[in-house]
Structures are given as C-alpha cells and as structure tokens.
Design a protein around this motif. Sequence first.
Motif, mmCIF file in Angstrom:
data_model
loop_
_atom_site.group_PDB
_atom_site.id
_atom_site.type_symbol
_atom_site.label_atom_id
_atom_site.label_comp_id
_atom_site.label_asym_id
_atom_site.label_seq_id
_atom_site.Cartn_x
_atom_site.Cartn_y
_atom_site.Cartn_z
ATOM 1 N N ILE A 34 -3.363 -63.232 11.542
ATOM 2 C CA ILE A 34 -3.701 -64.521 10.927
ATOM 3 C C ILE A 34 -3.237 -65.675 11.820
ATOM 4 N N ALA A 35 -2.023 -65.567 12.339
ATOM 5 C CA ALA A 35 -1.479 -66.651 13.176
ATOM 6 C C ALA A 35 -2.367 -66.874 14.395
ATOM 7 N N GLU A 36 -2.813 -65.806 15.012
ATOM 8 C CA GLU A 36 -3.657 -65.939 16.203
ATOM 9 C C GLU A 36 -5.001 -66.584 15.852
ATOM 10 N N ILE A 37 -5.548 -66.241 14.699
ATOM 11 C CA ILE A 37 -6.815 -66.839 14.253
ATOM 12 C C ILE A 37 -6.634 -68.338 14.056
ATOM 13 N N VAL A 38 -5.525 -68.743 13.413
ATOM 14 C CA VAL A 38 -5.267 -70.169 13.174
ATOM 15 C C VAL A 38 -5.064 -70.899 14.495
ATOM 16 N N VAL A 39 -4.315 -70.291 15.428
ATOM 17 C CA VAL A 39 -4.106 -70.923 16.736
ATOM 18 C C VAL A 39 -5.445 -71.113 17.446
ATOM 19 N N GLU A 40 -6.291 -70.083 17.420
ATOM 20 C CA GLU A 40 -7.608 -70.188 18.055
ATOM 21 C C GLU A 40 -8.428 -71.316 17.441
ATOM 22 N N LYS A 41 -8.393 -71.422 16.114
ATOM 23 C CA LYS A 41 -9.156 -72.479 15.436
ATOM 24 C C LYS A 41 -8.613 -73.859 15.807
ATOM 25 N N LEU A 42 -7.292 -74.007 15.822
ATOM 26 C CA LEU A 42 -6.697 -75.296 16.157
ATOM 27 C C LEU A 42 -6.952 -75.660 17.621
ATOM 28 N N ASP A 43 -6.986 -74.659 18.495
ATOM 29 C CA ASP A 43 -7.272 -74.926 19.913
ATOM 30 C C ASP A 43 -8.700 -75.412 20.127
ATOM 31 N N LEU A 44 -9.594 -75.103 19.197
ATOM 32 C CA LEU A 44 -10.981 -75.552 19.319
ATOM 33 C C LEU A 44 -11.123 -77.053 19.072
ATOM 34 N N TYR A 45 -10.150 -77.627 18.357
ATOM 35 C CA TYR A 45 -10.182 -79.066 18.094
ATOM 36 C C TYR A 45 -9.845 -79.819 19.381
ATOM 37 N N ASP A 46 -10.600 -80.886 19.675
ATOM 38 C CA ASP A 46 -10.158 -81.748 20.768
ATOM 39 C C ASP A 46 -9.038 -82.632 20.206
ATOM 40 N N LEU A 47 -8.390 -83.383 21.061
ATOM 41 C CA LEU A 47 -7.213 -84.145 20.623
ATOM 42 C C LEU A 47 -7.532 -85.161 19.532
ATOM 43 N N ASN A 48 -8.708 -85.787 19.585
ATOM 44 C CA ASN A 48 -9.077 -86.752 18.544
ATOM 45 C C ASN A 48 -9.277 -86.053 17.201
ATOM 46 N N GLU A 49 -9.906 -84.878 17.216
ATOM 47 C CA GLU A 49 -10.086 -84.120 15.968
ATOM 48 C C GLU A 49 -8.745 -83.626 15.438
ATOM 49 N N PHE A 50 -7.880 -83.184 16.349
ATOM 50 C CA PHE A 50 -6.545 -82.719 15.964
ATOM 51 C C PHE A 50 -5.761 -83.866 15.328
ATOM 52 N N GLU A 51 -5.862 -85.050 15.938
ATOM 53 C CA GLU A 51 -5.209 -86.247 15.397
ATOM 54 C C GLU A 51 -5.757 -86.565 14.004
ATOM 55 N N SER A 52 -7.078 -86.515 13.856
ATOM 56 C CA SER A 52 -7.697 -86.787 12.553
ATOM 57 C C SER A 52 -7.234 -85.788 11.504
ATOM 58 N N LEU A 53 -7.122 -84.532 11.898
ATOM 59 C CA LEU A 53 -6.661 -83.489 10.981
ATOM 60 C C LEU A 53 -5.244 -83.782 10.498
ATOM 61 N N ILE A 54 -4.355 -84.113 11.427
ATOM 62 C CA ILE A 54 -2.967 -84.427 11.067
ATOM 63 C C ILE A 54 -2.917 -85.684 10.201
#
Length: 199
Positions: free
Chosen positions: A146-166
Amino acid sequence: MELKLLLMPLIGLFIGWGTNVLAVKMLFRPHRPLHILGINFQGILPKRRTEIARKIAETVQDELLSIHEITRIFERFDIKEHIDTAIEELVRNKLKNRILEKIPMLAPMVESLLPKIQPAIVEELYLQAVQIKKAMIEQIHDEVDIAEIVVEKLDLYDLNEFESLILKVAQKELRHIEVLGAVLGFAIGSIQALIIYYL
C-alpha cells in the motif's frame, strides 16, 4: 508620541501576519533552489517531497488502510451464493440445453439427474473457490504494498498539484497560523507600547 504608541501594535500585527504568511508560502515556494549570496533557498515541500510522500504513505498503510484490513474485507465476501447462482445458470440453462440439442431423447433423464448433481458440483466448486481465495489473499499479502502504491501516486503529482493537495487538506490550519501571527504581533506591539508609555 501617542500616535507612535498606537502604531506599535498595528505594526506588530502586520509584521506578525506578514512573517507567518511568508513562512507558509515558503513551505511550498520556491520549487527550485534559489542561490542568493551563497545561500540556497527552496520550499520545504519541494525539497523534501520524496520523504514527505514516503511518510504520508507509511501513515496511510500503518494507520488508515493496511493490507490486512483489505484482505479481512475480502475474506468476509461470501462466494457460495455466487457459485450457486453461476452453477444454476450453467447446469440448468447451458448444459441442459446443449445436451438436449444433441440428444433430445435424454430429456427425462437430464431432468431427473440435474437436481441430484447440482449440489455436489456447487460444493466441490465452493471448496475449490475457498482454496483459490486463500491463495489470492496470500498473494496480496506478498505482492501488494500500500505504501508503495501511495508513493507512486504522489510522485505522479507535479509540485503545483502536490501543493494544491496539501492546501486542500490544511488550508484552514495554515490560515490559522497566519492569523495567530497577526494576534501575537499585535500583542507584542501592545506590550512594547505599554512598556514605553510607563517608562
């Protein structure tokens, strides 16, 4: 003099608010390191993105959704009813129709045999299905991370999407930090004004 004393809490308010707004922005920005006077500046989230993604993933796996919980749900699924329905469809409709198409004279015998053999077929397939389900659960435990799946999904976000998510998750709390900076700045400015006034 009195105007200066009144301005001190307001100046403190703006300094406190401004520094906290800047601190919140610096969580996310700049995305790429800036080199100013030999000092590197980069937002905490962009700089530590992989580590943060790993921690989020571990938290999801350990605290929210472990593979054991998923397989426990899978274990509770009752497949006997599904097998019974599928065998009913197969034996009653498909098998019976094929036999009767090829050898119509066997109709009375087929009608009498089907109710007798169907429960045995259902029971045997159920036992096989239980073994298959156990093997699938073991395979899920061995192969799904599960952890690896979540890491893979989060890595797909670019920094702007990651920022928006947070920001979507923590917008309210970050706003409270900014307001708290203003309140503390105002309080400190007021205390300074009182000290100056009474000295």
